[in-house]
Design a protein around this motif. Structure first.
Motif, PDB file in Angstrom:
ATOM      1  N   MET A   1       0.842  -1.178   0.000  1.00 55.41           N
ATOM      2  CA  MET A   1       0.000   0.000   0.000  1.00 55.41           C
ATOM      3  C   MET A   1       0.882   1.235   0.000  1.00 55.41           C
ATOM      4  N   THR A   2       0.680   2.121  -0.955  1.00 57.02           N
ATOM      5  CA  THR A   2       1.448   3.355  -1.004  1.00 57.02           C
ATOM      6  C   THR A   2       0.645   4.473  -0.365  1.00 57.02           C
ATOM      7  N   ILE A   3       1.324   5.295   0.391  1.00 58.81           N
ATOM      8  CA  ILE A   3       0.681   6.414   1.066  1.00 58.81           C
ATOM      9  C   ILE A   3       0.984   7.672   0.272  1.00 58.81           C
ATOM     10  N   SER A   4      -0.068   8.389  -0.074  1.00 55.13           N
ATOM     11  CA  SER A   4       0.115   9.609  -0.852  1.00 55.13           C
ATOM     12  C   SER A   4       0.670  10.713   0.039  1.00 55.13           C
ATOM     13  N   PRO A   5       1.256  11.739  -0.566  1.00 55.93           N
ATOM     14  CA  PRO A   5       1.747  12.861   0.230  1.00 55.93           C
ATOM     15  C   PRO A   5       0.605  13.595   0.922  1.00 55.93           C
ATOM     16  N   CYS A   6       0.937  14.392   1.882  1.00 52.79           N
ATOM     17  CA  CYS A   6      -0.040  15.127   2.674  1.00 52.79           C
ATOM     18  C   CYS A   6      -0.843  16.082   1.777  1.00 52.79           C
ATOM     19  N   PRO A   7      -2.184  16.037   1.842  1.00 53.60           N
ATOM     20  CA  PRO A   7      -2.975  16.962   1.031  1.00 53.60           C
ATOM     21  C   PRO A   7      -2.902  18.400   1.538  1.00 53.60           C
ATOM     22  N   GLN A   8      -2.475  18.607   2.775  1.00 54.85           N
ATOM     23  CA  GLN A   8      -2.395  19.941   3.358  1.00 54.85           C
ATOM     24  C   GLN A   8      -1.109  20.655   2.945  1.00 54.85           C
ATOM     25  N   CYS A   9       0.046  20.005   3.182  1.00 52.75           N
ATOM     26  CA  CYS A   9       1.323  20.672   2.920  1.00 52.75           C
ATOM     27  C   CYS A   9       2.089  20.081   1.739  1.00 52.75           C
ATOM     28  N   GLY A  10       1.701  18.887   1.272  1.00 53.90           N
ATOM     29  CA  GLY A  10       2.340  18.276   0.113  1.00 53.90           C
ATOM     30  C   GLY A  10       3.612  17.493   0.416  1.00 53.90           C
ATOM     31  N   GLN A  11       4.005  17.397   1.669  1.00 50.85           N
ATOM     32  CA  GLN A  11       5.220  16.676   2.045  1.00 50.85           C
ATOM     33  C   GLN A  11       4.977  15.162   2.017  1.00 50.85           C
ATOM     34  N   PRO A  12       5.986  14.369   1.629  1.00 50.28           N
ATOM     35  CA  PRO A  12       5.807  12.914   1.532  1.00 50.28           C
ATOM     36  C   PRO A  12       5.967  12.176   2.860  1.00 50.28           C
ATOM     37  N   ASN A  13       6.271  12.866   3.945  1.00 52.23           N
ATOM     38  CA  ASN A  13       6.541  12.245   5.232  1.00 52.23           C
ATOM     39  C   ASN A  13       5.225  11.942   5.961  1.00 52.23           C
ATOM     40  N   THR A  14       4.473  10.917   5.484  1.00 49.37           N
ATOM     41  CA  THR A  14       3.199  10.543   6.077  1.00 49.37           C
ATOM     42  C   THR A  14       3.229   9.086   6.523  1.00 49.37           C
ATOM     43  N   TYR A  15       2.361   8.741   7.465  1.00 45.82           N
ATOM     44  CA  TYR A  15       2.311   7.369   7.958  1.00 45.82           C
ATOM     45  C   TYR A  15       0.881   7.014   8.365  1.00 45.82           C
ATOM     46  N   PRO A  16       0.538   5.698   8.302  1.00 48.76           N
ATOM     47  CA  PRO A  16      -0.805   5.275   8.701  1.00 48.76           C
ATOM     48  C   PRO A  16      -0.897   5.130  10.220  1.00 48.76           C
ATOM     49  N   ASP A  17      -2.090   5.420  10.760  1.00 49.61           N
ATOM     50  CA  ASP A  17      -2.359   5.239  12.179  1.00 49.61           C
ATOM     51  C   ASP A  17      -3.820   4.814  12.312  1.00 49.61           C
TER      52      ASP A  17
ATOM     53  N   ASP B   1      -7.258   4.031  11.160  1.00 47.92           N
ATOM     54  CA  ASP B   1      -8.043   4.394   9.986  1.00 47.92           C
ATOM     55  C   ASP B   1      -7.648   5.760   9.424  1.00 47.92           C
ATOM     56  N   LEU B   2      -6.556   6.333   9.911  1.00 43.95           N
ATOM     57  CA  LEU B   2      -6.121   7.661   9.483  1.00 43.95           C
ATOM     58  C   LEU B   2      -4.727   7.625   8.894  1.00 43.95           C
ATOM     59  N   PHE B   3      -4.435   8.617   8.051  1.00 41.99           N
ATOM     60  CA  PHE B   3      -3.066   8.914   7.656  1.00 41.99           C
ATOM     61  C   PHE B   3      -2.675  10.196   8.372  1.00 41.99           C
ATOM     62  N   ILE B   4      -1.422  10.294   8.803  1.00 40.70           N
ATOM     63  CA  ILE B   4      -0.951  11.457   9.540  1.00 40.70           C
ATOM     64  C   ILE B   4       0.318  11.981   8.889  1.00 40.70           C
TER      65      ILE B   4
ATOM     66  N   ALA C   1       3.723  13.814   9.368  1.00 45.37           N
ATOM     67  CA  ALA C   1       4.668  14.074  10.447  1.00 45.37           C
ATOM     68  C   ALA C   1       5.174  15.513  10.424  1.00 45.37           C
ATOM     69  N   ASP C   2       5.081  16.179   9.279  1.00 43.52           N
ATOM     70  CA  ASP C   2       5.589  17.542   9.168  1.00 43.52           C
ATOM     71  C   ASP C   2       4.616  18.585   9.713  1.00 43.52           C
ATOM     72  N   CYS C   3       3.343  18.523   9.279  1.00 41.41           N
ATOM     73  CA  CYS C   3       2.389  19.558   9.700  1.00 41.41           C
ATOM     74  C   CYS C   3       1.347  19.044  10.695  1.00 41.41           C
ATOM     75  N   GLY C   4       1.261  17.720  10.903  1.00 39.82           N
ATOM     76  CA  GLY C   4       0.322  17.160  11.857  1.00 39.82           C
ATOM     77  C   GLY C   4      -1.083  16.957  11.316  1.00 39.82           C
ATOM     78  N   TYR C   5      -1.286  17.201  10.035  1.00 37.94           N
ATOM     79  CA  TYR C   5      -2.616  17.044   9.429  1.00 37.94           C
ATOM     80  C   TYR C   5      -3.008  15.569   9.406  1.00 37.94           C
ATOM     81  N   GLU C   6      -4.281  15.276   9.718  1.00 37.69           N
ATOM     82  CA  GLU C   6      -4.807  13.909   9.701  1.00 37.69           C
ATOM     83  C   GLU C   6      -5.942  13.828   8.698  1.00 37.69           C
ATOM     84  N   TRP C   7      -5.988  12.739   7.920  1.00 37.53           N
ATOM     85  CA  TRP C   7      -7.089  12.524   6.982  1.00 37.53           C
ATOM     86  C   TRP C   7      -7.401  11.049   6.941  1.00 37.53           C
TER      87      TRP C   7
END
Length: 111
Positions: free
Chosen positions: A1-17, A19-22, A24-30
């Motif tokens: 499973m590939t995780i897309s970059p953050c829709p808020q800031c566009g950074q690729p540093n995201t991780y699953p938690d 039922d959410l993706f988080i 790590a740079d801006c703290g946005y959850e989706w």
């Protein structure tokens, strides 16, 4: 499973938690389901409750909104008919009592 970059800031540093993706740079959850629903050729716009909005829907405001550059305030509960989904930061193009407006979907709910 590939995780897309953050829709808020566009950074690729995201991780699953759960039922959410988080991000790590801006703290946005989706939600992970929202990432699976969207494709490159089709944009899905959801209201404040998570209901999918389409062109022509009727929505109502969930909070008072001040109109920038004016003394007008759009009141909570105001119904807006015949919305159009557009690209950009403000996803909804609509006609209100105060005139033509662009609104963010997070301030409306489907009526």
């Amino acid at each position: 499973m590939t995780i897309s970059p953050c829709p808020q800031c566009g950074q690729p540093n995201t991780y699953p938690d759960g039922d959410l993706f988080i991000c790590a740079d801006c703290g946005y959850e989706w939600p992970a389901q929202a990432a699976a629903d969207t494709t490159d050729d089709e944009r899905v716009v959801r209201d404040a409750n998570g209901t999918v909005l389409v062109d022509g829907d009727t929505v109502s405001l969930i909070k008072d909104l001040k109109v920038k550059g004016s003394s007008i305030t759009l009141k909570v509960g105001s119904k807006i008919k015949g919305i159009r989904i557009v690209d950009g930061d403000h996803e909804l193009d609509c006609k209100t009592d105060a005139g033509q407006m662009m609104l963010k979907a997070c301030f409306v709910k489907k009526a």
